[in-house]
Design a protein around this motif. Structure first.
Motif, mmCIF file in Angstrom:
data_model
loop_
_atom_site.group_PDB
_atom_site.id
_atom_site.type_symbol
_atom_site.label_atom_id
_atom_site.label_comp_id
_atom_site.label_asym_id
_atom_site.label_seq_id
_atom_site.Cartn_x
_atom_site.Cartn_y
_atom_site.Cartn_z
ATOM 1 N N ARG A 196 0.826 -1.213 0.000
ATOM 2 C CA ARG A 196 0.000 0.000 0.000
ATOM 3 C C ARG A 196 0.862 1.266 0.000
ATOM 4 O O ARG A 196 0.526 2.255 -0.643
ATOM 5 C CB ARG A 196 -0.929 0.012 1.227
ATOM 6 N N PHE A 197 1.989 1.211 0.721
ATOM 7 C CA PHE A 197 2.855 2.401 0.750
ATOM 8 C C PHE A 197 3.574 2.590 -0.587
ATOM 9 O O PHE A 197 3.856 3.705 -1.002
ATOM 10 C CB PHE A 197 3.879 2.300 1.888
ATOM 11 N N LEU A 198 3.885 1.432 -1.219
ATOM 12 C CA LEU A 198 4.538 1.522 -2.522
ATOM 13 C C LEU A 198 3.596 2.126 -3.548
ATOM 14 O O LEU A 198 3.984 2.971 -4.351
ATOM 15 C CB LEU A 198 4.975 0.128 -2.993
ATOM 16 N N LEU A 199 2.347 1.656 -3.497
ATOM 17 C CA LEU A 199 1.367 2.197 -4.439
ATOM 18 C C LEU A 199 1.184 3.693 -4.227
ATOM 19 O O LEU A 199 1.121 4.468 -5.177
ATOM 20 C CB LEU A 199 0.029 1.471 -4.272
ATOM 21 N N ALA A 200 1.131 4.063 -2.934
ATOM 22 C CA ALA A 200 0.959 5.482 -2.628
ATOM 23 C C ALA A 200 2.184 6.267 -3.084
ATOM 24 O O ALA A 200 2.063 7.354 -3.655
ATOM 25 C CB ALA A 200 0.749 5.648 -1.128
ATOM 26 N N SER A 201 3.358 5.685 -2.852
ATOM 27 C CA SER A 201 4.592 6.374 -3.231
ATOM 28 C C SER A 201 4.711 6.479 -4.736
ATOM 29 O O SER A 201 5.142 7.484 -5.273
ATOM 30 C CB SER A 201 5.815 5.618 -2.701
ATOM 31 N N GLN A 202 4.295 5.379 -5.410
ATOM 32 C CA GLN A 202 4.451 5.375 -6.859
ATOM 33 C C GLN A 202 3.589 6.447 -7.509
ATOM 34 O O GLN A 202 3.999 7.090 -8.463
ATOM 35 C CB GLN A 202 4.078 4.001 -7.411
ATOM 36 N N GLU A 205 2.903 9.184 -6.453
ATOM 37 C CA GLU A 205 3.585 10.468 -6.286
ATOM 38 C C GLU A 205 4.798 10.563 -7.209
ATOM 39 O O GLU A 205 5.093 11.586 -7.788
ATOM 40 C CB GLU A 205 4.025 10.557 -4.819
ATOM 41 N N MET A 206 5.441 9.378 -7.309
ATOM 42 C CA MET A 206 6.694 9.351 -8.067
ATOM 43 C C MET A 206 6.463 9.287 -9.580
ATOM 44 O O MET A 206 7.313 9.658 -10.369
ATOM 45 C CB MET A 206 7.485 8.085 -7.698
ATOM 46 N N SER A 237 9.166 10.112 -12.239
ATOM 47 C CA SER A 237 9.961 8.978 -12.688
ATOM 48 C C SER A 237 9.845 8.807 -14.201
ATOM 49 O O SER A 237 10.818 8.532 -14.889
ATOM 50 C CB SER A 237 9.467 7.729 -11.978
#
Lengths: 651, 290
Positions: free
Chosen positions: A40-46, A48-49, A53
């Motif tokens: 879930r944090f990766l999805l949230a971070s992605q 944003e990124m 990116s």
């Protein structure tokens, strides 16, 4: 100012642009998998990124793709060129190369080329050195530079029009290499040419040291030519097939085409579409009784601007009578029990029609026999073949001989497979008992009547055969195994029966089929016994001669006698078109013809190098190139640095 | 007793420590926690005027004789406490190798805590829960009560999502009186659900302690290259360039931890963060009194 590439072949490297794109796509789609609790944090971070990116990825992708593009362009040697008259006042070494390929015989092209070359020599600054060379080199040519303009011009005028062509690019490189040690730092090769396509491997051959001068006086030169002649014997006639080509944009209608053979002449009117060809067959009745072993003739069309390819000569040769050798590997006291008995009877019956001389030898005599004296050899149940004899047999077939092999109990498969592996239609296995009948596979070899009788043949025993690549099964047995196989080797033919030529392994020899089949071999050899007698300029001609020949002389169309080594028996001086006469031990043996390679008849010009649409295409103007590769090299270095910096910043 | 589940060494080292509730409790037995029940402890606290429902035996008759009014005595007593350990057994807890596995660590923490609590006379119950089911052991006191707890812990199968509300309601049905709820989880769930759960516990006047267990990979994100991550509790998956996402990810995790801390502060819950590769001793000391 125009843009060009000196080595455009390297532009193929542009395909490599796909590599970083593919790598980019792969990196987005793969990677090793990992089960992870905090996705879930990766999805949230992605989320944003993602935008940032993607932008970074695109920048890197762009830089990497650009690096590959620039490297490909760098190798392709980009250059800008303009047309200008060579008016350098610095002394130079000048190699003037005259295109003397036979297409230059079109109109006044060749003379124009020489005049232009003279002008080049005259206009060169004082102190210059010269060499005048033909594009198609002469045998034994030595390239040297001289300062004397008069001598150079004299050399130039002596350059003959060739009847062939060469690899232009290789030749020009060779000429330039020869200038390496010549005086003056400024070295230049000037080719005066008609820009005809043939002879150029690439569409765009350009070198900084090379000037190309177009002297063709026709925008779209047109030409018609006799591009091929095929002749063959049939039972009643000699058929001459003439191929005439139209290398122009307009139709050739009612073109008078003539074929001449042994004093007789046949004419026909043919139509040829633009850029196409028409084949016309001329049939000359055979005068069987007075017919010599060879005939020569020619085919021609009306002369046009390029006269040299309007006529083509040919020689048709056949031996007067077939020399047949039957090798009986298992002779019996009662000759009627021998394989050779059945074979000789069948061959003699056929020879009444085909004029053949038959000799029967046993296995031992065969090993000492000179095979080159024969047109057709039957090997029946031959058990012993020495390596030397196998090699001789292979050479005999390679040179155009025909061999028919019958099997039998004396045939050792392993020995045949080892010694005759190059010429056999397959690999022999073990002989097997069977009760099979015969089936025809290659029906065109036999008449319908014969085909119906083939089923009467029964075979009790035969060798298995694993067919070789390129071999054909002519007759097979009802159990689907080959009975008669054919293999073409070199210019010759090999037929292999997996069973015997007598009645020990079947009734083939006593069926009504046997004699007609044997006659087919004699017929086949008789009709195809037209030795190769027609070549194109530059071909190597293998001279037919007996091993005992002590001297071979070839008289070329100019009348010059050229001696060749009897051991080698290969004639290479086929530079002139026409009829060559072969004399063996002083006696006239036979003739052969040498014709033009039809490739040069097509006067189509090079698309890229053609300068008719370029400004300044007047006679004598040349392309002056300025290479840009240095700038591209700096570009590549800059891009490499940029990519490294971007990668460091983004990581 | 399995050494794998119960950390005897840690328990021995924490021998002098006591685990107390932060507020007074309603207890039935003598213990170390301050009792809300007045009347049976020797420590007198105050008098209170009698109200209907007060036990007659707590009425101070002597005072009645003097003042002609009914007063009941109120005492401050130390009573024992019920503890409810809620252990998250969702699939996400089964992350990490042996030695750093979150569930193994949580089981060890729970077992050791239960052992220490039972030893100080408290009663301890256990609820192992996930979104699929929850298994409850009602609170029992006495040292022997550790056995069913350990057995239960040993036989946990990690599965399902992290869902707290339903098991919590089931536990509250059992723990009607004062109790301290100890939640051991990675709390990888919707923060709103956790908020509601804490709200519910505090409304039920329960003390709450949260042991937040995360694996070092989750906090430090020490991966390299391009990796496709598959969620352990759902079908979610994502391919990331670990180097480029690391900074943002760590920031996200820290925000999540801070959010939990703030939530605990808001609801007066104890929050203890621990890594699954640490010793269980450290988080236990954090909630212990000397």
């Amino acid at each position: 100012m125009n843009f060009s590439f000196l080595s455009p072949i390297f532009l193929i490297g542009l395909i490599a642009v796909s590599l970083p794109v593919i790598a980019h796509l792969i990196s987005r789609k793969s990677g090793f998998q990992k089960r992870f609790p905090a996705v879930r944090f990766l999805l949230a971070s992605q989320g944003e990124m993602a935008t940032r990116s993607r932008l970074k990825d695109l920048i890197l992708l762009l830089l990497r793709a650009l690096i590959i593009v620039i490297i490909a362009l760098l190798f392709a040697k980009p250059a800008i060129f303009s047309f200008s008259r060579a008016d350098s006042s610095e002394p130079r070494t000048l190699a003037v190369v005259i295109d003397n390929s036979f297409s230059m015989g079109y109109g006044d092209n060749f003379n124009n080329a020489k005049e232009e070359a003279v002008r080049l020599i005259d206009s060169a600054p004082d102190g210059s050195f010269f060499t005048a060379l033909p594009l198609v080199p002469e045998r034994g040519e030595a390239i040297s530079v001289i300062q004397d303009r008069a001598s150079a011009k004299k050399d130039l005028k002596q350059i003959p029009l060739s009847q062939t062509f060469t690899d232009n690019e290789r030749r020009l490189e060779q000429v330039y290499s020869a200038l390496e040690k010549a005086p003056n730092q400024d070295k230049e090769v000037v080719l005066v040419t008609d820009f005809q396509k043939n002879g150029w491997k690439s569409e765009e051959f350009t070198r900084t040291w090379l000037r190309l001068i177009d002297i063709s006086d026709a925008e779209s030169p047109w030409n018609r030519a006799v591009t091929d002649v095929e002749s063959r014997y049939t039972k009643e006639s000699i058929k001459v097939k003439v191929k005439a080509s139209n290398f122009s944009a307009s139709e050739a209608s009612e073109l008078l085409t003539e074929a001449k053979l042994s004093g007789e002449e046949i004419k026909a009117y043919i139509d040829i579409a633009p850029g196409d060809f028409t084949t016309e067959e001329f049939i000359f009745p055979r005068a069987q009784k007075n017919e010599g072993p060879e005939a020569s003739g020619s085919a021609s069309i009306p002369e046009d601007e390029l006269r040299i390819d309007d006529t083509r000569r040919f020689v048709l040769s056949r031996s007067g009578a077939l020399n047949v050798l039957i090798v009986d590997g298992d002779p019996r006291e009662d000759s009627r029990l021998s394989e050779s008995y059945y074979l000789a009877s069948a061959a003699e019956t056929a020879s009444e029609l085909l004029r053949s001389r038959i000799r029967i030898k046993d296995n031992e005599s065969f090993l000492d026999e000179d095979l080159s004296a024969y047109d057709l050899i039957f090997l029946t149940n031959v058990g012993e073949i020495t390596p030397g004899k196998a090699a001789e047999l292979e050479e005999y077939i390679e040179r155009g001989g025909t061999t028919v092999i019958f099997s039998g109990d004396r045939v050792r498969a392993a020995s045949y497979n080892a010694l005759l592996k190059n010429i056999l239609p397959g690999e022999l296995g073990a002989p097997t008992q069977k009760d099979s009948t015969l089936i025809s596979v290659k029906t065109d070899m036999f008449s319908e009547e014969l085909f119906e009788k083939i089923g009467q043949t029964t075979v009790n025993r035969s060798f298995t055969l694993i067919p070789a690549q390129g071999a054909e099964t002519v007759l097979k047995l009802s159990d689907e195994t080959p009975f008669l196989s054919y293999f073409g080797y070199g210019e010759g033919n090999v037929f292999l029966f997996t069973s015997t030529a007598d009645t020990s392994w079947g009734n083939f020899a006593i069926t009504p089929v046997f004699a007609p089949v044997i006659k087919e071999f004699l017929d086949f050899e008789s009709l195809s016994n037209t030795k190769r007698r027609n070549y194109v300029v530059g071909d190597k001609v293998r001279i037919d001669r007996s091993p005992s020949a002590s001297s071979i002389t070839v008289k070329d169309p100019s009348g010059e006698n050229l001696k060749i080594e009897p051991e080698q028996a290969v004639f290479e001086d086929t530079e002139l078109t026409g009829i060559y006469k072969v004399l063996i031990d002083g006696d006239r043996a036979y003739e052969f013809s040498v014709n033009l390679d039809p490739l040069e008849s097509n006067l189509e010009k090079l698309d890229v190098l053609s300068i008719e649409s370029e400004p300044g295409s007047e006679l004598g103007l040349v392309k002056v190139f300025k290479e840009l590769w240095r700038y591209f090299l700096w570009g590549v270095i800059a891009l490499f640095i940029s990519e490294s910096v971007a990668r460091a910043l983004f990581s | 007793m399995s050494n794998g589940i119960l950390d005897i060494d840690t328990a021995s080292r924490l021998k002098g420590f006591y685990f107390r509730t932060r507020s007074s409790v309603r207890g039935q037995k003598s213990g170390i926690h301050k009792s809300l029940y007045r009347g049976i402890s020797p420590d007198f606290m105050e008098y209170k005027e009698y109200n209907k429902g007060d036990e007659l035996k707590q009425v101070d008759w002597r005072l009645y004789g003097r003042h002609d009014r009914l007063y009941v005595k109120k005492y401050e007593d130390e009573v024992n406490l019920s503890w409810c350990i809620l252990l998250d057994k969702s699939a996400s807890m089964d992350y990490g190798d042996e030695g750093s596995n979150k569930l193994s660590f949580s089981k060890k923490l729970s077992a050791t805590l239960a052992y220490l609590l039972l030893r100080q006379g408290d009663s301890v119950g256990l609820s192992c829960y996930s979104g699929l089911d929850s298994e409850i052991i009602p609170p029992r006191s006495g040292n022997s009560s550790i056995m069913p707890i350990v057995d239960k812990l040993e036989n946990i199968t990690p599965e399902g999502e992290t869902a707290l509300r339903k098991p919590l309601l089931e536990a509250l049905e059992i723990y009607k009186s004062s109790a301290t709820f100890v939640l051991v989880s990675d709390f990888l769930m919707e923060p709103q659900e956790l908020r509601e759960s804490l709200q519910l516990l505090r409304a039920s006047k329960k003390d709450v302690t949260l042991f937040h267990v995360l694996h070092p990979d989750e906090t430090e994100f020490g991966f390299e290259g391009s990796v496709e991550f598959l969620d352990m509790e759902s079908d979610a998956k994502v391919i990331v360039d670990t180097a480029s996402i690391r900074h943002t990810y760590i920031k996200r995790v820290r925000e999540f931890i801070d959010e939990l801390k703030n939530m605990c502060h808001e609801f007066e819950c104890r929050y203890v963060f621990t890594r699954s590769d640490a010793s269980v001793e450290e988080p236990l000391i954090e909630i212990a009194d000397k």
